[in-house]
Design a protein around this motif. Structure first.
Motif, PDB file in Angstrom:
ATOM      1  N   CYS A   1       0.837  -1.192   0.000  1.00  0.00           N
ATOM      2  CA  CYS A   1       0.000   0.000   0.000  1.00  0.00           C
ATOM      3  C   CYS A   1       0.878   1.250   0.000  1.00  0.00           C
ATOM      4  CB  CYS A   1      -0.909  -0.023   1.227  1.00  0.00           C
ATOM      5  SG  CYS A   1      -1.945   1.436   1.376  1.00  0.00           S
ATOM      6  N   SER A   2       0.571   2.172  -0.903  1.00  0.00           N
ATOM      7  CA  SER A   2       1.384   3.386  -1.023  1.00  0.00           C
ATOM      8  C   SER A   2       1.189   4.310   0.173  1.00  0.00           C
ATOM      9  CB  SER A   2       1.021   4.135  -2.304  1.00  0.00           C
ATOM     10  OG  SER A   2       1.315   3.340  -3.420  1.00  0.00           O
ATOM     11  N   PHE A   3       0.148   4.062   0.956  1.00  0.00           N
ATOM     12  CA  PHE A   3      -0.104   4.953   2.083  1.00  0.00           C
ATOM     13  C   PHE A   3       0.310   4.326   3.419  1.00  0.00           C
ATOM     14  CE2 PHE A   3      -2.456   7.373   5.191  1.00  0.00           C
ATOM     15  CZ  PHE A   3      -2.232   8.666   4.754  1.00  0.00           C
TER      16      PHE A   3
ATOM     17  N   TYR B   1      -4.264   3.678  -8.396  1.00  0.00           N
ATOM     18  CA  TYR B   1      -4.500   5.068  -8.758  1.00  0.00           C
ATOM     19  C   TYR B   1      -3.301   5.576  -9.548  1.00  0.00           C
ATOM     20  CZ  TYR B   1      -5.803   9.982  -8.119  1.00  0.00           C
ATOM     21  OH  TYR B   1      -6.156  11.287  -8.316  1.00  0.00           O
ATOM     22  N   VAL B   2      -3.565   6.169 -10.692  1.00  0.00           N
ATOM     23  CA  VAL B   2      -2.474   6.670 -11.525  1.00  0.00           C
ATOM     24  C   VAL B   2      -2.470   8.193 -11.470  1.00  0.00           C
ATOM     25  CG1 VAL B   2      -1.419   6.632 -13.807  1.00  0.00           C
ATOM     26  CG2 VAL B   2      -2.758   4.671 -13.034  1.00  0.00           C
ATOM     27  N   LEU B   3      -1.355   8.741 -11.072  1.00  0.00           N
ATOM     28  CA  LEU B   3      -1.220  10.196 -11.025  1.00  0.00           C
ATOM     29  C   LEU B   3      -1.058  10.746 -12.431  1.00  0.00           C
ATOM     30  CD1 LEU B   3       1.314  10.630  -8.065  1.00  0.00           C
ATOM     31  CD2 LEU B   3      -1.165  10.783  -7.973  1.00  0.00           C
ATOM     32  N   ARG B   4      -1.288  12.044 -12.567  1.00  0.00           N
ATOM     33  CA  ARG B   4      -1.186  12.681 -13.864  1.00  0.00           C
ATOM     34  C   ARG B   4       0.234  12.571 -14.441  1.00  0.00           C
ATOM     35  NH1 ARG B   4      -4.291  18.374 -14.418  1.00  0.00           N
ATOM     36  NH2 ARG B   4      -5.910  17.282 -13.315  1.00  0.00           N
ATOM     37  N   ASN B   5       1.219  12.464 -13.550  1.00  0.00           N
ATOM     38  CA  ASN B   5       2.604  12.361 -14.020  1.00  0.00           C
ATOM     39  C   ASN B   5       3.021  10.910 -14.306  1.00  0.00           C
ATOM     40  OD1 ASN B   5       2.957  11.287 -11.476  1.00  0.00           O
ATOM     41  ND2 ASN B   5       4.161  12.965 -10.672  1.00  0.00           N
ATOM     42  N   GLY B   6       2.050   9.987 -14.288  1.00  0.00           N
ATOM     43  CA  GLY B   6       2.339   8.607 -14.663  1.00  0.00           C
ATOM     44  C   GLY B   6       2.739   7.706 -13.517  1.00  0.00           C
ATOM     45  N   VAL B   7       2.855   8.249 -12.314  1.00  0.00           N
ATOM     46  CA  VAL B   7       3.218   7.434 -11.156  1.00  0.00           C
ATOM     47  C   VAL B   7       2.011   6.589 -10.748  1.00  0.00           C
ATOM     48  CG1 VAL B   7       3.922   7.482  -8.731  1.00  0.00           C
ATOM     49  CG2 VAL B   7       4.939   9.089 -10.362  1.00  0.00           C
ATOM     50  N   ILE B   8       2.233   5.283 -10.592  1.00  0.00           N
ATOM     51  CA  ILE B   8       1.148   4.378 -10.215  1.00  0.00           C
ATOM     52  C   ILE B   8       1.218   4.104  -8.716  1.00  0.00           C
ATOM     53  CG2 ILE B   8       0.134   2.095 -10.563  1.00  0.00           C
ATOM     54  CD1 ILE B   8       1.502   2.189 -13.386  1.00  0.00           C
ATOM     55  N   LEU B   9       0.102   4.353  -8.052  1.00  0.00           N
ATOM     56  CA  LEU B   9       0.027   4.117  -6.617  1.00  0.00           C
ATOM     57  C   LEU B   9      -0.972   3.007  -6.345  1.00  0.00           C
ATOM     58  CD1 LEU B   9      -0.160   7.835  -5.474  1.00  0.00           C
ATOM     59  CD2 LEU B   9       1.843   6.368  -5.304  1.00  0.00           C
ATOM     60  N   HIS B  10      -0.675   2.233  -5.318  1.00  0.00           N
ATOM     61  CA  HIS B  10      -1.577   1.148  -4.929  1.00  0.00           C
ATOM     62  C   HIS B  10      -2.059   1.393  -3.507  1.00  0.00           C
ATOM     63  CE1 HIS B  10      -0.383  -1.177  -8.463  1.00  0.00           C
ATOM     64  NE2 HIS B  10       0.836  -0.741  -8.228  1.00  0.00           N
TER      65      HIS B  10
ATOM     66  N   SER C   1      -6.963  -0.115   0.743  1.00  0.00           N
ATOM     67  CA  SER C   1      -8.372   0.093   1.057  1.00  0.00           C
ATOM     68  C   SER C   1      -8.777   1.513   0.700  1.00  0.00           C
ATOM     69  CB  SER C   1      -8.614  -0.142   2.553  1.00  0.00           C
ATOM     70  OG  SER C   1      -7.889   0.816   3.295  1.00  0.00           O
ATOM     71  N   SER C   2     -10.088   1.743   0.672  1.00  0.00           N
ATOM     72  CA  SER C   2     -10.585   3.088   0.396  1.00  0.00           C
ATOM     73  C   SER C   2     -10.196   4.035   1.524  1.00  0.00           C
ATOM     74  CB  SER C   2     -12.101   3.073   0.200  1.00  0.00           C
ATOM     75  OG  SER C   2     -12.725   2.494   1.303  1.00  0.00           O
ATOM     76  N   LYS C   3      -9.953   3.467   2.705  1.00  0.00           N
ATOM     77  CA  LYS C   3      -9.520   4.286   3.841  1.00  0.00           C
ATOM     78  C   LYS C   3      -8.185   4.968   3.514  1.00  0.00           C
ATOM     79  CE  LYS C   3      -7.922   3.540   8.604  1.00  0.00           C
ATOM     80  NZ  LYS C   3      -7.506   2.447   9.522  1.00  0.00           N
ATOM     81  N   CYS C   4      -7.236   4.173   3.009  1.00  0.00           N
ATOM     82  CA  CYS C   4      -5.932   4.720   2.652  1.00  0.00           C
ATOM     83  C   CYS C   4      -6.069   5.688   1.483  1.00  0.00           C
ATOM     84  CB  CYS C   4      -4.980   3.593   2.299  1.00  0.00           C
ATOM     85  SG  CYS C   4      -4.471   2.659   3.743  1.00  0.00           S
ATOM     86  N   PHE C   5      -6.912   5.338   0.516  1.00  0.00           N
ATOM     87  CA  PHE C   5      -7.106   6.185  -0.651  1.00  0.00           C
ATOM     88  C   PHE C   5      -7.690   7.526  -0.248  1.00  0.00           C
ATOM     89  CE2 PHE C   5      -9.653   7.251  -4.558  1.00  0.00           C
ATOM     90  CZ  PHE C   5      -8.548   7.615  -5.314  1.00  0.00           C
ATOM     91  N   LYS C   6      -8.676   7.499   0.642  1.00  0.00           N
ATOM     92  CA  LYS C   6      -9.310   8.734   1.099  1.00  0.00           C
ATOM     93  C   LYS C   6      -8.298   9.617   1.813  1.00  0.00           C
ATOM     94  CE  LYS C   6     -13.912   6.982   1.836  1.00  0.00           C
ATOM     95  NZ  LYS C   6     -14.659   6.313   2.906  1.00  0.00           N
ATOM     96  N   ASN C   7      -7.484   9.005   2.673  1.00  0.00           N
ATOM     97  CA  ASN C   7      -6.490   9.780   3.399  1.00  0.00           C
ATOM     98  C   ASN C   7      -5.471  10.388   2.451  1.00  0.00           C
ATOM     99  OD1 ASN C   7      -6.469   9.648   6.589  1.00  0.00           O
ATOM    100  ND2 ASN C   7      -7.448   7.815   5.823  1.00  0.00           N
TER     101      ASN C   7
ATOM    102  N   SER D   1      -0.085   4.019   9.996  1.00  0.00           N
ATOM    103  CA  SER D   1       0.697   3.768   8.786  1.00  0.00           C
ATOM    104  C   SER D   1       2.081   3.228   9.141  1.00  0.00           C
ATOM    105  CB  SER D   1       0.839   5.066   7.992  1.00  0.00           C
ATOM    106  OG  SER D   1       1.847   4.935   7.015  1.00  0.00           O
ATOM    107  N   ALA D   2       2.598   2.347   8.279  1.00  0.00           N
ATOM    108  CA  ALA D   2       3.937   1.802   8.503  1.00  0.00           C
ATOM    109  C   ALA D   2       4.994   2.876   8.295  1.00  0.00           C
ATOM    110  CB  ALA D   2       4.194   0.632   7.562  1.00  0.00           C
ATOM    111  N   TYR D   3       4.604   3.975   7.649  1.00  0.00           N
ATOM    112  CA  TYR D   3       5.554   5.064   7.395  1.00  0.00           C
ATOM    113  C   TYR D   3       5.555   6.086   8.518  1.00  0.00           C
ATOM    114  CZ  TYR D   3       5.302   3.078   2.718  1.00  0.00           C
ATOM    115  OH  TYR D   3       5.324   2.229   1.661  1.00  0.00           O
ATOM    116  N   TYR D   4       4.732   5.813   9.533  1.00  0.00           N
ATOM    117  CA  TYR D   4       4.638   6.756  10.655  1.00  0.00           C
ATOM    118  C   TYR D   4       5.982   6.904  11.353  1.00  0.00           C
ATOM    119  CZ  TYR D   4       2.830   8.834  14.998  1.00  0.00           C
ATOM    120  OH  TYR D   4       2.583   9.655  16.062  1.00  0.00           O
TER     121      TYR D   4
END
Ligand SMILES: [Zn+2]
Length: 60
Positions: free
Chosen positions: A7-9, A22-31, A34-40, A53-56
């Motif tokens: 998960c990218s988040f 989710y693909v950003l306009r600059n072509g970066v693909i994010l995974h 859950s919708s929870k992570c996507f919403k955040n 988050s594991a990045y915390y």
């Protein structure tokens, strides 16, 4: 074997067939696992400041 993404988040493992991509306009693909992570992510939250988050990172 389908590729397993992280998960990218939150950094969690995404089971094949679940989560969303989710693909950003600059072509970066994010995974997202859950919708929870996507919403955040859409809210512009920094994963480093999200305790579940594991990045915390703990601030000193
Ligand atoms: Zn996640």
């Amino acid at each position: 074997m389908p590729k397993v993404y992280m998960c990218s988040f939150c950094g969690g493992r995404i089971e094949p067939g679940s989560g969303l991509t989710y693909v950003l306009r600059n072509g970066v693909i994010l995974h997202f696992c859950s919708s929870k992570c996507f919403k955040n992510f859409k809210l512009g939250r920094d994963p480093k400041k999200i305790p579940w988050s594991a990045y915390y990172v703990l601030r000193k």
